[in-house]
Every structure is written in structure tokens, then in C-alpha cells.
Design a protein around this motif. Structure first.
Motif, PDB file in Angstrom:
ATOM      1  N   ARG A 314      29.411 -13.705  -3.060  1.00 18.47           N
ATOM      2  CA  ARG A 314      29.845 -12.313  -3.115  1.00 18.47           C
ATOM      3  C   ARG A 314      29.095 -11.538  -2.032  1.00 18.47           C
ATOM      4  O   ARG A 314      28.034 -11.968  -1.577  1.00 18.47           O
ATOM      5  CB  ARG A 314      29.522 -11.732  -4.493  1.00 18.47           C
ATOM      6  CG  ARG A 314      30.438 -12.284  -5.585  1.00 18.47           C
ATOM      7  CD  ARG A 314      30.430 -11.344  -6.765  1.00 18.47           C
ATOM      8  NE  ARG A 314      29.053 -11.134  -7.214  1.00 18.47           N
ATOM      9  CZ  ARG A 314      28.692 -11.151  -8.498  1.00 18.47           C
ATOM     10  NH1 ARG A 314      29.575 -11.330  -9.433  1.00 18.47           N
ATOM     11  NH2 ARG A 314      27.436 -10.961  -8.849  1.00 18.47           N
ATOM     12  N   LEU A 316      26.503  -9.362  -0.160  1.00 14.96           N
ATOM     13  CA  LEU A 316      25.099  -9.140  -0.519  1.00 14.96           C
ATOM     14  C   LEU A 316      24.738  -7.694  -0.215  1.00 14.96           C
ATOM     15  O   LEU A 316      24.863  -7.225   0.913  1.00 14.96           O
ATOM     16  CB  LEU A 316      24.203 -10.093   0.275  1.00 14.96           C
ATOM     17  CG  LEU A 316      22.721 -10.075  -0.102  1.00 14.96           C
ATOM     18  CD1 LEU A 316      22.500 -10.731  -1.457  1.00 14.96           C
ATOM     19  CD2 LEU A 316      21.881 -10.773   0.959  1.00 14.96           C
ATOM     20  N   GLN A 317      24.278  -6.992  -1.244  1.00 16.59           N
ATOM     21  CA  GLN A 317      23.920  -5.579  -1.075  1.00 16.59           C
ATOM     22  C   GLN A 317      22.503  -5.456  -0.533  1.00 16.59           C
ATOM     23  O   GLN A 317      21.651  -6.298  -0.798  1.00 16.59           O
ATOM     24  CB  GLN A 317      23.998  -4.848  -2.428  1.00 16.59           C
ATOM     25  CG  GLN A 317      25.318  -4.973  -3.149  1.00 16.59           C
ATOM     26  CD  GLN A 317      26.468  -4.417  -2.320  1.00 16.59           C
ATOM     27  OE1 GLN A 317      26.311  -3.420  -1.614  1.00 16.59           O
ATOM     28  NE2 GLN A 317      27.623  -5.077  -2.366  1.00 16.59           N
ATOM     29  N   ASN A 318      22.261  -4.359   0.175  1.00 23.46           N
ATOM     30  CA  ASN A 318      20.905  -4.037   0.589  1.00 23.46           C
ATOM     31  C   ASN A 318      20.026  -3.939  -0.658  1.00 23.46           C
ATOM     32  O   ASN A 318      20.450  -3.407  -1.673  1.00 23.46           O
ATOM     33  CB  ASN A 318      20.907  -2.695   1.334  1.00 23.46           C
ATOM     34  CG  ASN A 318      19.548  -2.371   1.923  1.00 23.46           C
ATOM     35  OD1 ASN A 318      18.802  -3.275   2.300  1.00 23.46           O
ATOM     36  ND2 ASN A 318      19.216  -1.093   1.992  1.00 23.46           N
ATOM     37  N   ARG A 319      18.816  -4.459  -0.561  1.00 22.84           N
ATOM     38  CA  ARG A 319      17.836  -4.442  -1.650  1.00 22.84           C
ATOM     39  C   ARG A 319      18.199  -5.366  -2.805  1.00 22.84           C
ATOM     40  O   ARG A 319      17.674  -5.231  -3.902  1.00 22.84           O
ATOM     41  CB  ARG A 319      17.591  -3.030  -2.181  1.00 22.84           C
ATOM     42  CG  ARG A 319      17.135  -2.066  -1.092  1.00 22.84           C
ATOM     43  CD  ARG A 319      16.120  -1.069  -1.609  1.00 22.84           C
ATOM     44  NE  ARG A 319      15.294  -0.574  -0.511  1.00 22.84           N
ATOM     45  CZ  ARG A 319      14.088  -1.028  -0.214  1.00 22.84           C
ATOM     46  NH1 ARG A 319      13.526  -1.960  -0.943  1.00 22.84           N
ATOM     47  NH2 ARG A 319      13.424  -0.550   0.805  1.00 22.84           N
ATOM     48  N   ALA A 320      19.107  -6.302  -2.563  1.00 25.50           N
ATOM     49  CA  ALA A 320      19.439  -7.264  -3.616  1.00 25.50           C
ATOM     50  C   ALA A 320      18.227  -8.139  -3.907  1.00 25.50           C
ATOM     51  O   ALA A 320      17.421  -8.422  -3.021  1.00 25.50           O
ATOM     52  CB  ALA A 320      20.614  -8.129  -3.173  1.00 25.50           C
ATOM     53  N   ARG A 321      18.140  -8.538  -5.145  1.00 25.99           N
ATOM     54  CA  ARG A 321      17.062  -9.451  -5.544  1.00 25.99           C
ATOM     55  C   ARG A 321      17.627 -10.862  -5.613  1.00 25.99           C
ATOM     56  O   ARG A 321      18.694 -11.080  -6.182  1.00 25.99           O
ATOM     57  CB  ARG A 321      16.506  -9.011  -6.891  1.00 25.99           C
ATOM     58  CG  ARG A 321      15.412  -9.906  -7.412  1.00 25.99           C
ATOM     59  CD  ARG A 321      14.584  -9.193  -8.435  1.00 25.99           C
ATOM     60  NE  ARG A 321      13.721  -8.212  -7.788  1.00 25.99           N
ATOM     61  CZ  ARG A 321      12.743  -7.571  -8.430  1.00 25.99           C
ATOM     62  NH1 ARG A 321      12.541  -7.768  -9.712  1.00 25.99           N
ATOM     63  NH2 ARG A 321      11.993  -6.716  -7.790  1.00 25.99           N
ATOM     64  N   VAL A 322      16.923 -11.811  -5.004  1.00 25.14           N
ATOM     65  CA  VAL A 322      17.420 -13.190  -4.934  1.00 25.14           C
ATOM     66  C   VAL A 322      16.282 -14.177  -5.205  1.00 25.14           C
ATOM     67  O   VAL A 322      15.118 -13.779  -5.274  1.00 25.14           O
ATOM     68  CB  VAL A 322      18.014 -13.500  -3.533  1.00 25.14           C
ATOM     69  CG1 VAL A 322      19.217 -12.628  -3.226  1.00 25.14           C
ATOM     70  CG2 VAL A 322      16.940 -13.334  -2.454  1.00 25.14           C
ATOM     71  N   ASP A 334      13.117  -9.628  -2.578  1.00 29.53           N
ATOM     72  CA  ASP A 334      13.994  -8.473  -2.395  1.00 29.53           C
ATOM     73  C   ASP A 334      14.429  -8.459  -0.942  1.00 29.53           C
ATOM     74  O   ASP A 334      13.603  -8.568  -0.043  1.00 29.53           O
ATOM     75  CB  ASP A 334      13.256  -7.179  -2.737  1.00 29.53           C
ATOM     76  CG  ASP A 334      12.990  -7.074  -4.233  1.00 29.53           C
ATOM     77  OD1 ASP A 334      13.864  -7.516  -5.007  1.00 29.53           O
ATOM     78  OD2 ASP A 334      11.916  -6.597  -4.631  1.00 29.53           O
ATOM     79  N   GLU A 342      25.350  -3.820   3.798  1.00 29.59           N
ATOM     80  CA  GLU A 342      25.932  -4.908   3.035  1.00 29.59           C
ATOM     81  C   GLU A 342      26.220  -6.068   3.972  1.00 29.59           C
ATOM     82  O   GLU A 342      26.595  -5.864   5.121  1.00 29.59           O
ATOM     83  CB  GLU A 342      27.247  -4.422   2.403  1.00 29.59           C
ATOM     84  CG  GLU A 342      27.927  -5.431   1.518  1.00 29.59           C
ATOM     85  CD  GLU A 342      29.253  -4.903   0.961  1.00 29.59           C
ATOM     86  OE1 GLU A 342      29.206  -4.002   0.109  1.00 29.59           O
ATOM     87  OE2 GLU A 342      30.297  -5.399   1.399  1.00 29.59           O
ATOM     88  N   GLN A 371      21.466 -16.676  -5.786  1.00 26.88           N
ATOM     89  CA  GLN A 371      21.724 -15.442  -6.516  1.00 26.88           C
ATOM     90  C   GLN A 371      20.729 -15.339  -7.669  1.00 26.88           C
ATOM     91  O   GLN A 371      20.351 -16.351  -8.251  1.00 26.88           O
ATOM     92  CB  GLN A 371      23.154 -15.506  -7.034  1.00 26.88           C
ATOM     93  CG  GLN A 371      23.651 -14.244  -7.671  1.00 26.88           C
ATOM     94  CD  GLN A 371      25.158 -14.356  -7.853  1.00 26.88           C
ATOM     95  OE1 GLN A 371      25.945 -14.097  -6.938  1.00 26.88           O
ATOM     96  NE2 GLN A 371      25.558 -14.786  -9.035  1.00 26.88           N
ATOM     97  N   PHE A 372      20.358 -14.079  -7.980  1.00 31.65           N
ATOM     98  CA  PHE A 372      19.343 -13.933  -9.012  1.00 31.65           C
ATOM     99  C   PHE A 372      19.873 -14.428 -10.359  1.00 31.65           C
ATOM    100  O   PHE A 372      19.206 -15.184 -11.050  1.00 31.65           O
ATOM    101  CB  PHE A 372      18.888 -12.470  -9.104  1.00 31.65           C
ATOM    102  CG  PHE A 372      17.640 -12.336  -9.907  1.00 31.65           C
ATOM    103  CD1 PHE A 372      16.432 -12.809  -9.416  1.00 31.65           C
ATOM    104  CD2 PHE A 372      17.671 -11.774 -11.174  1.00 31.65           C
ATOM    105  CE1 PHE A 372      15.267 -12.731 -10.162  1.00 31.65           C
ATOM    106  CE2 PHE A 372      16.504 -11.689 -11.933  1.00 31.65           C
ATOM    107  CZ  PHE A 372      15.313 -12.169 -11.423  1.00 31.65           C
TER     108      PHE A 372
END
Ligand SMILES: Nc1nc2c(ncn2[C@@H]2O[C@H](COP(=O)(O)OP(=O)(O)O)[C@@H](O)[C@H]2O)c(=O)[nH]1
Ligand SMILES: [Mg+2]
Length: 663
Positions: A314, A316-322, A334, A342, A371-372
């Protein structure tokens, strides 16, 4: 994080034929043999472990639970010797729940053996493992079409077509696709031949790079203590070496080494390696830690990288946690996207990753992002800077800087690092930041110094600074000197240390290099510790000049019975602050001599005193009691003592008990 399964380990687990002994028996074969690591990959139950056993004779499922359940949970290891090449197999679990264990094993591999069962063809973990191999940049591999005994030729042909389609455009395009059966033995010889061919194509790894061993297992062995294992991904290690355990930064000693069942004196990149460590308990070590040379590197928590998102992921958003996986280590990260808000599926971009725990990373290290939740592989990337500063939002300098780190030659990278280092770069910092060898760092520095882009500002320790930064510093120093002269017209110059403070507090070596440039180009002159603009003379006003003369004359006339400066001041035509400065000038010109605070003599008086003492010594001997000194000079005790102390400092006299001796 899952520590590697611990508990009782036997020599068999290690693939050892003999118990681990202190590695004191060099084995010549080890030095001439080429070492290549083969990793399995593929969906669960497609026959990876069975194939490894069929090839090597070793069942890689070593855990009790694995044997009972008939599935691979953690990494397994086995070896195969083929003409001049020693293959170390890392067998990984195919189950989706154990992908993290797969990731810990796939890190150091040279070629992948992608296992696809002929009766099932491509399944989810076939895809995921293959994605991981692509993201990690594994350069080559072979496809084993296992369980060929279960299908007919038509089916085999169909699956082969599917696989060709599947690997098109990847590193496996054109790779051998070999039908095999562990049950009948069909195709095994052809696979061995192909393994040999592929292994021969693996470029030899130099032992000169920095040693790194990501730890995949740690256990205590009766009689030996702590043992760790891993794939030696770079450099070499010897018995008795001192090494450092990252990220905890503990120094330990290598008591002995094993590689693939043999005690060795030295292990080199590309070898499965078991290290017996002295000075540490098994409980202090976990999977993901790294052995490396002592005192060189620092583990990182913030890194800049190029990341790539899988097409299947999907956005990936800014500041996504993985989840972040590198080598055998994993962390939660992060992701700050540096180029947009994005990242779209299939795209790549620059990002800063903030890890929840430190990991030893170097530029070029490949990693995997998952992905988290739910945990699936979504992408990966390569470290560009493992000592990244925090970036200001939309800082326009970041992208070009990272572009240089990504694509630049060593010289270009060093030039960029130096330009971003206002305090210069020591050799050790360059090595820690880049992972280069000392020779590589020095060579890049030399090229840039020859091209006048870099300045060597110290030799030992070796420190370089960008020529641009030294130039900027020189301009600041020059301005500070001008400012000083303007504010202090009667002072001849500014002491170096004070100048450094006023010119923006550069590191001493950079300040000195900048000052040196100004001296060499004739802009400023040095006299002792004082810096002044070249050609500058102190211009005194007529009253100041008269005051200077008056002060001098007053002290000359007084001889040894000097007035206090306050007394002299009263007679002067200038105000006291300027008079103080004129006094400073006279002291600097050595017309007046300061013997103690508020006790100043004219140089003629001091010269007469010296002559008088020399004459006394000739006629009356070297001993000089204080009363005699007072009588000779006609001065009071108040002045006699500081004056004698001054003479002691000047080595004219020496104190012996209550007396002086004339030297
Ligand atoms: N018929 C047949 N069965 C096989 C072959 N290779 C493996 N198997 C069976 O497939 C099952 C899974 O094998 P395993 O090696 O554990 O698969 P892994 O999960 O990929 O490691 C086991 O029951 C094996 O006996 C083969 O070549 N032919
Ligand atoms: Mg298995």
C-alpha cells in the motif's frame, strides 16, 4: 526481538566434527578454498530443507521442535565441498510466521537457491522471499524445481513457463531452472554442477575490508563458554583478536574460531563462522548484535536511505511506523519521507529512518521494511548515511547531498562530507561514517587535497577540512582582526586565543590553518602571540606621543626608586584609560619592565642593577644577603623582595635559604 533459540547446543548443531577447541591449528585448505554462501528461499513445504540434506548429507532442521513438527522454524546450516569451492548453506524457514528468521539468514548470502515445488508452483512465500532477495540486491541465483517426481513432463513445462514469467526483469531472469527430486535423486548432479558454476562467478571477497559478523545464534557450550555464529559478511577475523560487540560496545577476545566443522586460525568474508568468545556471558548476546573491530564504529539510530516500495504494497505515508531488518538485526523504525508526503507502490525515494534501538550500520547496507501490522514485507532500501543529522523540513541541501552519497565517487563523497563538516573531519570520523578502509580514506583525501578542494589541517591525528570552510574561516578571522583594530587603535594586535574566540570559535586546527593562510598571503603578520593586520602601525596623537615620552622619562629618572603608576598618571595630559594603553605599548616595546603588579622599572634601571650585581660578585663573591641588596640598591624591603624574585625568574640570582646567590 526473538533471541536465537538457545538451550543445549551440541557440536553437531554447529556442524562441527570436532569439539570447538582454541583455534590453534591453521588449515591451509581454508586459505585457498573459495567460500560462497548459498541461501534457500521459497514457500513452506516446497522441499528446501530436504534438498539441502540431499545435497550435503546434513539435515538443517536441527531443533527438537523442527524435527518433531517437520517444519523449519529457525535457520539451519550445512556445507558442501565442490572442486575448490566450499558452499555454506543457510536454510531458511518458509512459513510466513517465521519470515523474520528468514531475514536474519538471508543477509550475507552470495547466491539464492529459490526452491519451488513442481506440484504447487509459485505460492505467497515464494513471492515474499523472492521480493526480499531483490530488495537486498542478491546478485545471482538458481531455481530448483523440487518434487519433480510428483508431476509429469507437461506439468513441469508449465511450471517452468510460470517461473520464467515470474522472474522476468529481475536478477533471476535467465537463471537456470532445474527440476530435481530429493526422493529419486533426479537432477541433483546437474544442480551441483550449476551451483559450482554460479559459485565460481561470485566475485572473490577481499579480506581487507572492515570485519563484520552479524550474529545469528549465541549459546553456551560446555567446556568452552560463549559461542556465537554468523555469516562473515566482510573482512577477516583471527584467533586472539580483540573485537567489539555492537551495539553494546563491549570488547571481547576471540578465543577460537570454527568454520564448517574445522578449527581455523582465521576466517574470511563468505564463511559461516563460529566464534568462541572470552570475557562475555551467553546471556549478554542476542541475535542481531554484530562483532566488528574495536573502537571504529558507532551504532546508529538515525539513518538516511533510499527506500523502495514493492508494487504489492500500500502507499507509504510520511512518518509511517515499520519493522526494519538489516543483517540479523531488527528494529521498529519511523520513516520520514524526504521528497514527498507519500511513497507510491513500486516507487523509490529518499527517507530518514529513526530506529527504536541502535544497530551497527554502514553505507551500502541493504535492509528490508515490513508493515507494522499486519506484518508483511512492503519494501527495502540501502543505507546512504548511518550518522545522519536531523534535517530541517524542505532543506534544499539534503537531496543533492544524499545524491552524492548514493552515486558519487569516493572523492565526491568525501568532498560533500567535508563541506558539511564545519569543524573538519578526522580520519577516524571518515572511516566511521563511510566504512572505508584507512587506505581508501587517505587516498580520497589526497586526491582532493591535490585538487585544492580539501586542506590537511593536522597530520597526527590526520584531520582534513573543506578548502571552502577554511576560506570562510579566514574571512571571519580577517574581519575579527579589523574589528579589533578599530576598537583598540592603541593596541598593536590581538592575542591568538582571543582572536579565535572572536572569529566564531572554530576548531583550533581550522583556525590555525585559516590564520596561516592569512599570514602566507601577507594579509596579517604575527609577532609572538599577537596577530595584527599587515603593515599596521600604531598612530599616536600628539598628546599621546607626549604622554608616552613623559611616562618613559619619569620612570627613567626614578631609577630603582620608582613612582607608583598613579603618581605618574597625575602629570599626564591624557586620560587614564589611554594612559593605561600607552603603558601597555611601553611594556610591549620593552622600554618598561613589569616586575610585579603595579611595579614597573625602566629598562635602563634594570640594566644598571644587573651590572651592579655583576660587579659585586666579582669583588665580594656570589653570596648576597637581603640587607646587603637593600643597601646596594637603596630600595625599601617592599620593592626589594619583588625585585629579587624577578631576578630569580630571570636567572640573575637564585634563592638559597634567606640569602641570594648571584649567578
Ligand atoms: N515427493 C517428494 N517429496 C519431497 C521432495 N522434497 C521434499 N519432499 C517432502 O516435502 C515435505 C516438505 O519438505 P521440507 O524439506 O521440509 O520443505 P521446506 O519447508 O521447504 O523446508 C516433506 O515431507 C518432504 O519429504 C521431493 O523431491 N519429492
Ligand atoms: Mg524447511
Amino acid at each position: 526481538m526473538n533471541a536465537a533459540p538457545s538451550g543445549a547446543a551440541s557440536a553437531f548443531d554447529l556442524g562441527l566434527v570436532a569439539p570447538l577447541a582454541s583455534g590453534r591449528h591453521p588449515v591451509a585448505r581454508m586459505e585457498t578454498t573459495k567460500h560462497v554462501i548459498v541461501g534457500t528461499a521459497g514457500h513452506i513445504d516446497h522441499g528446501k530443507s530436504t534438498l539441502v540434506e540431499a545435497l550435503t548429507g546434513t539435515n538443517p532442521d536441527r531443533l527438537e521442535e523442527e524435527k518433531r513438527r517437520g517444519i523449519t522454524i529457525d535457520l539451519g546450516f550445512a556445507f558442501l565441498n565442490l572442486e575448490g569451492v566450499r558452499l555454506g548453506f543457510v536454510d531458511v524457514p518458509g512459513h510466513e510466521r517465521f519470515v523474520r528468521n528468514m531475514l536474519a539468514g538471508v543477509g550475507g548470502i552470495d547466491l539464492v537457491l529459490l526452491v519451488i515445488a513442481a506440484d504447487e508452483s509459485i505460492k505467497p512465500q515464494t513471492r515474499e522471499h523472492f521480493d526480499i532477495c531483490r530488495l537486498l540486491g542478491i546478485p545471482r541465483g538458481i531455481v530448483a524445481l523440487t518434487k519433480s517426481d510428483l508431476v509429469d513432463a507437461d506439468m513441469l513445462g508449465l511450471v517452468r513457463l510460470e517461473i520464467e514469467e515470474f522472474v522476468r526483469g529481475s536478477f533471476l531472469e535467465g537463471a537456470a531452472i532445474l527440476p530435481v527430486s530429493a526422493r529419486t535423486g533426479a537432477g541433483l548432479d546437474a544442480l551441483k554442477l550449476e551451483l559450482l558454476r554460479a559459485a565460481q562467478a561470485v566475485p572473490a571477497k577481499g579480506a581487507t575490508r572492515h570485519f563484520r559478523l552479524p550474529i545469528d545464534r549465541a549459546f553456551a557450550m560446555k567446556g568452552f563458554g560463549t559461542v556465537v555464529t554468523g555469516t562473515l559478511v566482510s573482512g577477516a577475523v583471527k584467533a586472539e583478536d580483540e573485537v567489539e560487540l555492537y551495539p553494546v560496545r563491549k570488547r571481547v577476545r576471540v578465543r577460537g574460531l570454527h568454520s564448517g566443522g574445522t578449527s581455523v586460525e582465521r576466517a574470511v568474508a563468505g564463511q559461516r563462522t563460529a566464534v568462541n568468545l572470552a570475557g562475555i556471558e551467553r546471556e549478554e548476546i542476542e541475535r542481531g548484535m554484530v562483532l566488528a573491530p574495536p573502537g571504529i564504529f558507532e551504532p546508529a539510530k538515525r539513518l538516511d536511505a533510499r527506500i523502495t516500495l514493492l508494487r504489492s504494497a500500500r502507499p507509504l505515508q510520511n512518518r509511517a511506523r515499520v519493522h526494519f531488518h538489516q543483517g540479523t538485526a531488527e528494529a521498529v523504525a519511523d520513516v520520514v519521507l524526504l521528497e514527498s508526503g507519500e511513497l507510491a507502490p513500486g516507487e523509490s525515494g529518499l527517507a530518514q529512518l529513526q530506529l527504536d534501538k541502535p544497530i551497527l550500520l554502514l553505507p551500502g547496507d541493504r535492509f528490508i521494511l515490513r508493515q507494522f501490522s499486519p506484518v508483511i514485507t512492503i519494501g527495502g532500501g540501502a543505507v546512504l548515511d548511518a550518522r545522519a543529522p536531523r534535517h530541517r523540513r524542505n532543506d534544499p541541501a539534503v537531496t543533492p547531498f544524499l545524491g552524492t552519497l548514493e552515486h558519487g565517487s569516493r572523492d565526491e563523497i568525501l568532498a560533500a562530507l567535508a563541506e558539511a563538516a564545519p569543524q573538519g573531519l578526522a580520519l577516524a570520523q571518515i572511516i566511521a561514517r563511510t566504512g572505508w578502509t584507512e587506505a581508501e580514506a587517505r587516498q580520497a583525501a589526497k586526491k582532493l587535497t591535490d585538487a585544492k578542494r580539501l586542506r590537511t589541517i593536522a597530520e597526527s591525528p590526520f584531520i582534513v577540512a573543506s578548502a571552502k570552510i577554511v576560506g570562510e574561516r579566514a574571512a571571519a578571522v580577517r574581519k575579527a582582526i579589523e574589528d579589533f583594530h578599530r576598537a583598540n587603535p592603541l593596541l598593536p594586535g590581538i592575542p591568538k586565543q582571543e582572536l579565535r574566540g572572536r572569529a566564531g570559535k572554530a576548531r583550533a586546527e581550522i583556525f590555525l590553518a585559516a590564520l596561516d593562510d592569512l599570514v602566507k598571503t601577507g594579509v596579517v603578520t604575527l609577532s609572538g602571540d599577537l596577530v595584527q593586520r599587515a603593515g599596521r602601525e600604531i598612530a599616536l596623537s600628539p598628546e599621546e606621543a607626549r604622554a608616552k615620552e613623559l611616562i618613559e622619562r619619569e620612570f627613567e629618572r626614578a631609577g630603582l626608586t620608582v613612582p607608583s603608576f598613579a603618581q605618574v598618571l597625575e602629570k599626564l595630559p591624557v586620560e587614564s584609560r589611554r594612559a593605561q594603553k600607552i603603558l601597555q605599548i611601553l611594556l610591549r616595546e620593552k622600554v618598561l619592565i613589569k616586575v610585579a603588579e603595579d611595579l614597573v622599572f625602566h629598562r635602563a634601571a634594570v640594566a644598571r642593577l644587573r651590572a651592579m650585581l655583576a660587579g659585586y660578585r666579582k669583588e665580594r663573591g656570589e653570596r648576597l644577603p637581603i640587607p646587603v641588596f637593600k643597601e646596594l640598591t637603596g630600595i625599601t624591603r617592599k620593592y626589594a623582595i619583588p625585585l629579587l624574585e624577578y631576578l630569580d625568574r630571570e636567572h640573575v640570582t637564585r634563592r638559597v635559604g634567606d640569602e641570594r646567590v648571584i649567578l
